[in-house]
Enzyme design. Structure first.
Site, PDB file in Angstrom:
ATOM      1  N   LYS A   1       0.817  -1.219   0.000  1.00  0.00           N
ATOM      2  CA  LYS A   1       0.000   0.000   0.000  1.00  0.00           C
ATOM      3  C   LYS A   1       0.847   1.264   0.000  1.00  0.00           C
ATOM      4  CE  LYS A   1      -4.421  -1.560   1.798  1.00  0.00           C
ATOM      5  NZ  LYS A   1      -5.487  -1.321   2.761  1.00  0.00           N
TER       6      LYS A   1
ATOM      7  N   LYS B   1      -4.856 -10.212  -7.123  1.00  0.00           N
ATOM      8  CA  LYS B   1      -6.025 -10.349  -6.268  1.00  0.00           C
ATOM      9  C   LYS B   1      -7.139  -9.410  -6.742  1.00  0.00           C
ATOM     10  CE  LYS B   1      -5.727  -8.242  -2.259  1.00  0.00           C
ATOM     11  NZ  LYS B   1      -5.409  -7.803  -0.912  1.00  0.00           N
TER      12      LYS B   1
ATOM     13  N   LYS C   1     -10.479  -3.655  -4.382  1.00  0.00           N
ATOM     14  CA  LYS C   1     -11.303  -2.444  -4.455  1.00  0.00           C
ATOM     15  C   LYS C   1     -10.616  -1.345  -5.247  1.00  0.00           C
ATOM     16  CE  LYS C   1     -13.499  -3.002   0.083  1.00  0.00           C
ATOM     17  NZ  LYS C   1     -13.396  -2.683   1.508  1.00  0.00           N
TER      18      LYS C   1
HETATM   19  P1  AMP Z   1     -11.095  -5.130   3.095  1.00  0.00           P
HETATM   20  O1  AMP Z   1     -11.960  -4.667   2.015  1.00  0.00           O
HETATM   21  O2  AMP Z   1      -9.641  -4.997   2.790  1.00  0.00           O
HETATM   22  O3  AMP Z   1     -11.470  -4.576   4.429  1.00  0.00           O
HETATM   23  O4  AMP Z   1     -11.350  -6.699   3.203  1.00  0.00           O
HETATM   24  C1  AMP Z   1     -12.467  -7.232   3.867  1.00  0.00           C
HETATM   25  C2  AMP Z   1     -12.405  -8.741   3.881  1.00  0.00           C
HETATM   26  O5  AMP Z   1     -12.461  -9.256   2.561  1.00  0.00           O
HETATM   27  C3  AMP Z   1     -11.114  -9.297   4.503  1.00  0.00           C
HETATM   28  O6  AMP Z   1     -11.425 -10.428   5.274  1.00  0.00           O
HETATM   29  C4  AMP Z   1     -10.304  -9.683   3.301  1.00  0.00           C
HETATM   30  O7  AMP Z   1      -9.382 -10.728   3.574  1.00  0.00           O
HETATM   31  C5  AMP Z   1     -11.379 -10.147   2.342  1.00  0.00           C
HETATM   32  N1  AMP Z   1     -10.922 -10.009   0.943  1.00  0.00           N
HETATM   33  C6  AMP Z   1     -10.540  -8.876   0.309  1.00  0.00           C
HETATM   34  N2  AMP Z   1     -10.193  -9.122  -0.954  1.00  0.00           N
HETATM   35  C7  AMP Z   1     -10.374 -10.458  -1.144  1.00  0.00           C
HETATM   36  C8  AMP Z   1     -10.197 -11.342  -2.271  1.00  0.00           C
HETATM   37  N3  AMP Z   1      -9.776 -10.885  -3.439  1.00  0.00           N
HETATM   38  N4  AMP Z   1     -10.472 -12.658  -2.093  1.00  0.00           N
HETATM   39  C9  AMP Z   1     -10.915 -13.134  -0.885  1.00  0.00           C
HETATM   40  N5  AMP Z   1     -11.099 -12.356   0.205  1.00  0.00           N
HETATM   41  C10 AMP Z   1     -10.837 -11.035   0.080  1.00  0.00           C
END
Ligand code: AMP
Ligand code: TRP
Length: 344
Positions: free
Chosen positions: A115, A207, A210
């Site tokens: 990041k 991956k 967002k």
């Molecule tokens: P975040 O949006 O970074 O707060 O992520 C929220 C949740 O979604 C966390 O548990 C992440 O590990 C999961 N997550 C985010 N991106 C992915 C992805 N590409 N595949 C699986 N899980 C994800």
């Protein structure tokens, strides 16, 4: 060994573009765990501001993650749903953990490196100490189980290290204050299922995220059924038919990803999906996947829209959840104060 009662905690950042990875890797798992555990699900707005957020968008995104939780089936009456900044114990305990965690531990965090990019000197201090706040989120409730996607594994290991070091550094005081065993549990990551790491639809080596500039790289939870179908149609693939066994995914990340998505949406294993589609061309598999995705996600995006039309209702839910969260966290933080030796 200590015996901490099981409690689930997890968080999602309100940073926009909630996608299929968030849904399959995290939110669906939150829903499942409700039947067997007491659960606390948090919209982690303090984490969101480690990167600058437009205030109006942040407000919108906090409500949108809440709407996604509810639309996916999280029961905010039985369990707790709230936004992090409403409960001061998160920031307070994070400060304590800033003083427990070591620079060397945080220097190893790969998410910070990703990041912060090339301009480490310009990253916020908050982005660096982000994992300490995450440990505080979990341990403020002495939570024992944390459902997350694969990318959070390293942060969870750090949470365990922090809990362990606190328990050791203050062992005498913890015992003197009447606590048997470790004061904090060592939280366990729950990273299971066929979609713990959903990949970009444009590039099977990246991956789903967002922040990917291409909207075609991800399926957003706000996409309607036509858009979902279109994105799957356009998803990158190779010219070979699907393999009949998972060993055939070797060197074919896009095929593995789409089959993983199908498996997760259908509640099947990779093997079961290959049993049905092995040997078939993508021209057959993609429409089946598009239909399944649209069927599963369509009603969620519709329900999210409905909920977002009544923001006051969402805010009420967050406020009530925060009050219940505070009631759990406040006495735990009072113990932390006593254990450390603060006068109050
Ligand atoms: P975040 O949006 O970074 O707060 O992520 C929220 C949740 O979604 C966390 O548990 C992440 O590990 C999961 N997550 C985010 N991106 C992915 C992805 N590409 N595949 C699986 N899980 C994800
Ligand atoms: N860091 C997590 C992510 O980016 C979000 C998060 C914050 C979290 N606090 C947490 C997840 C506590 C689980 C438990 O996905």
């Amino acid at each position: 060994m200590s015996s901490h009662p099981p409690r689930v905690f997890s968080g999602v950042q309100p940073t926009g573009n909630l996608h299929l990875g968030n849904y399959l890797g995290a939110i669906t798992r939150f829903v499942t765990l409700q039947d067997s555990h007491d659960c606390i699900y948090c919209v982690v707005d303090l984490h969101a501001i480690t990167l600058w957020q437009d205030p109006k968008e942040l407000t919108h995104n906090i409500r949108e993650v809440t709407a996604a939780f509810l639309a996916a089936g999280i029961d905010a009456d039985k369990h707790i749903v709230f936004n992090q900044s409403q409960v001061s114990a998160h920031a307070e305990l994070a400060w304590v953990f800033n003083c427990v965690a070591r620079m060397g531990w945080l220097n190893r965090m790969t998410q910070f490196k990703e990041k912060a990019g090339k301009h480490k000197e310009n990253a916020s201090v908050g982005l660096f100490s982000y994992p300490n706040l995450m440990a505080a989120d979990i341990l403020a409730y002495r939570a024992t189980h944390v459902p997350v996607g694969e990318d959070q594994k390293q942060h969870l290991e750090l949470s365990r290290d922090i809990a362990q070091k606190f328990n050791t550094d203050f062992a005498e005081s913890i015992a003197a204050n009447g606590h048997q065993g470790g004061f904090f549990p060592l939280p366990e990551p729950l990273i299971t299922g066929p979609a713990t790491r959903v990949m970009s639809l444009r590039d099977g080596s990246k991956k789903m995220s967002k922040s990917d500039p291409s909207d075609y790289s991800r399926i957003n939870l706000t996409d309607d059924q036509d858009m979902i179908a279109k994105k799957i149609r356009k998803a990158r693939t190779d010219p070979e038919p699907l393999p009949s066994e998972t060993a055939g995914f070797e060197g074919r990340p896009e095929a593995a990803n789409l089959v993983g998505i199908y498996a997760a949406l259908a509640g099947k294993s990779h093997e079961e999906v290959l049993h049905d589609f092995g040997g078939q061309q993508f021209s057959v598999f993609k429409p089946a996947l598009a239909e399944l995705a649209a069927e599963t996600l369509g009603p969620i995006s519709t329900e999210m829209k409905k909920l977002m039309a009544a923001p006051d209702h969402i805010d009420d839910i967050l406020r009530a959840g925060a009050a219940r969260a505070r009631a759990i966290a406040a006495p735990i933080f009072d113990d932390v104060r006593r254990i450390i030796g603060f006068v109050s």
